[in-house]
Design an enzyme around this catalytic site. Structure first.
Site, PDB file in Angstrom:
ATOM      1  N   TYR A 182     102.716  61.007  46.615  1.00 22.72           N
ATOM      2  CA  TYR A 182     101.967  61.011  45.349  1.00 22.72           C
ATOM      3  C   TYR A 182     102.696  61.905  44.355  1.00 22.72           C
ATOM      4  O   TYR A 182     103.036  63.050  44.669  1.00 22.72           O
ATOM      5  CB  TYR A 182     100.555  61.540  45.595  1.00 22.72           C
ATOM      6  CG  TYR A 182      99.708  61.669  44.353  1.00 22.72           C
ATOM      7  CD1 TYR A 182      99.243  60.525  43.692  1.00 22.72           C
ATOM      8  CD2 TYR A 182      99.355  62.911  43.853  1.00 22.72           C
ATOM      9  CE1 TYR A 182      98.451  60.642  42.556  1.00 22.72           C
ATOM     10  CE2 TYR A 182      98.558  63.028  42.726  1.00 22.72           C
ATOM     11  CZ  TYR A 182      98.113  61.897  42.080  1.00 22.72           C
ATOM     12  OH  TYR A 182      97.326  62.008  40.957  1.00 22.72           O
TER      13      TYR A 182
ATOM     14  N   ASP B 253     110.116  66.098  44.321  1.00 22.63           N
ATOM     15  CA  ASP B 253     108.792  66.490  43.839  1.00 22.63           C
ATOM     16  C   ASP B 253     108.334  67.668  44.701  1.00 22.63           C
ATOM     17  O   ASP B 253     107.853  67.491  45.813  1.00 22.63           O
ATOM     18  CB  ASP B 253     107.814  65.324  43.944  1.00 22.63           C
ATOM     19  CG  ASP B 253     106.435  65.676  43.397  1.00 22.63           C
ATOM     20  OD1 ASP B 253     106.149  66.885  43.239  1.00 22.63           O
ATOM     21  OD2 ASP B 253     105.646  64.759  43.142  1.00 22.63           O
TER      22      ASP B 253
ATOM     23  N   LYS C 235     101.655  74.018  40.803  1.00 24.36           N
ATOM     24  CA  LYS C 235     100.812  74.788  41.717  1.00 24.36           C
ATOM     25  C   LYS C 235     101.191  76.251  41.800  1.00 24.36           C
ATOM     26  O   LYS C 235     100.730  77.062  41.016  1.00 24.36           O
ATOM     27  CB  LYS C 235     100.766  74.107  43.081  1.00 24.36           C
ATOM     28  CG  LYS C 235     100.151  72.692  43.023  1.00 24.36           C
ATOM     29  CD  LYS C 235      99.961  72.103  44.406  1.00 24.36           C
ATOM     30  CE  LYS C 235      99.489  70.663  44.338  1.00 24.36           C
ATOM     31  NZ  LYS C 235      98.131  70.503  43.811  1.00 24.36           N
TER      32      LYS C 235
END
Length: 438
Positions: free
Chosen positions: A142, A237, A270
């Site tokens: 994702y 990612d 994050k």
């Protein structure tokens, strides 16, 4: 005091599904979501005052635990100076320098406000820098909810994706090629057929959106070779893994295993925001020079480089850069996974687990899955029962089989012991109930 049920009913009247991000709704596991009132260290408290050991950590950012004093102090000082300016600040430079100093593959970064924004912008930059249209992603990875990335694999080898969300026209994803994670043969076939048209390959090096699945070393090595041979950019990612699995991210883990390894582009989020909305994407100066205002690839954001968020992120990076931080965090996370799997063996319940740094996952299965299809075949119903059994015992795990978990520096041996004890109780009860379920 409102109950979780009352708040959920109220929320559903004004918010679609009662939540502002789908997994929070507990649809995968059933039951009523817990509405969180406060957090401190490794714990969260719900609206009814119930205390939980937290293994979500805001889905990864809270690597120091909740309410770390140094982070709170930095945020409070920054807030007094102003929430947002719409103009450059010195702190943006400091955060960019900190990221670049920890990640050798990155020479420049652009700060944004979310992982979705960073992933979307990285794809646009890769296409602009290469002059190519096609991108490759992997099933089960994702990269945010940008239209071009909301695709799944079709049947057969190297099939082009179809939208997995309404509102995404097929023509938007016609250039997105979706492959099976850890499948070298599919990878080679895709490059043999489409190599000159592939702008980039985007991958979660340790996939945290199908629980916890590593890219194998042979797969990653071949991926790097193919991207180099065909002039495609390899985009990591690391929104989830960056500064979470190791100080240099997952790419530093693979660099230890594959001599000379590094990706061409990186996407972060994050941890670099410490719990505030902040993300980034970066690459070499040559690639990044294609971004406006220097180049033709446009990207902008009103709140990009927000002064409060950058203060939060900088304070977090300083703390995790201290000597021994990741050694301690990694050992603590391993002890959790080893305790969970040992409790399962004692109960006669099949379970496997894995971890890296402060990120972990487990499956009710006999072997660790290597791709999304195998993850989907693990025992989802058993996971759902285990989730609720742990929740009832004061342990808050991710409310879906397909999500990784996170340990923070605030988790002590006491929290690990309490979690393993709760798991042993839950798994023993599960084993005892198995004959009744037939």
């Amino acid at each position: 005091m409102s109950t979780n049920e009352e708040l959920f009913a109220r929320a559903q009247r004004v918010i679609p599904g009662g939540v502002n991000s789908p997994v929070r709704a507990f649809r995968a596991v059933g039951g009523t979501p817990r509405f969180i009132r406060r957090a401190q260290g490794p714990h969260i408290w719900d609206a009814e005052g119930r205390k939980y050991i937290d293994y979500i950590g805001s889905w990864g950012p809270m690597i120091l635990g909740h309410g770390h004093p140094a982070v709170l102090e930095a945020v409070q000082k920054a807030a007094l100076d102003g929430f947002s300016f719409g103009a450059p600040t010195e702190r943006e430079i400091e955060l960019a320098e900190a990221i670049i100093g920890l990640v050798p593959s990155v020479e420049q970064v652009r700060l944004v406000s979310s992982g979705t924004e960073a992933g979307m912008s990285a794809i646009r930059l890769a296409r602009g820098a290469t002059g190519r249209s096609k991108i490759v992603k992997f099933e089960g990875c994702y990269h945010g909810h940008a239209d071009a990335l909301l695709v799944k694999a079709g049947s057969g080898l190297a099939t082009f994706g179809h939208p997995t969300s309404a509102g995404v026209p097929p023509e938007v994803v016609q250039h997105t090629l979706v492959l099976e994670y850890n499948n070298v043969a599919q990878l080679e076939e895709a490059f043999a057929k489409h190599g000159p048209q592939i702008a980039c390959v985007m991958i979660e090096p340790i996939a945290g959106n199908m629980n916890f699945v590593r890219a194998s070393v042979p797969f990653m090595k071949r991926l790097r070779e193919l991207c180099t041979a065909h002039g495609a950019l390899l985009a990591f990612d690391e929104v989830m893994t960056g500064f979470r699995v190791a100080l240099g991210g997952a790419q530093s883990v693979y660099a230890r295993l594959i001599p000379g390894f590094r990706p061409d582009m990186s996407v972060f989020g994050k941890v670099i925001g410490g719990g505030m909305p902040l993300a980034a994407f970066g690459s070499t100066k040559d690639v990044m020079s294609q971004l406006a205002p220097l180049g033709p690839v446009y990207q902008a954001g009103t709140l990009s480089g927000n002064p409060v968020a950058t203060a939060c992120g900088l304070a977090t990076l300083r703390e995790i850069s201290k000597p021994g931080f990741f050694d301690t965090l990694s050992a603590r996370t391993r002890s959790l996974v080893e305790g969970l799997t040992a409790a399962a063996r004692q109960a006669g319940v099949p379970m496997v687990g894995d971890s890296e740094g402060g990120m972990f996952g487990f499956f009710f299965s006999d072997a660790l899955p290597q791709n999304y299809g195998v993850v989907m075949a693990t025992d989802k119903e058993r996971f759902n029962r285990f989730f609720h059994a742990m929740l009832d015992r004061g342990v808050y795990l991710a409310p879906a089989l397909y999500e990784a978990g996170f340990v923070s520096a605030a988790h002590t041996g006491d929290e690990i012991v309490a979690t393993v004890a709760a798991a042993a109780e839950a798994l023993a009860a599960e084993a005892a109930a198995a004959p009744k379920r037939g």
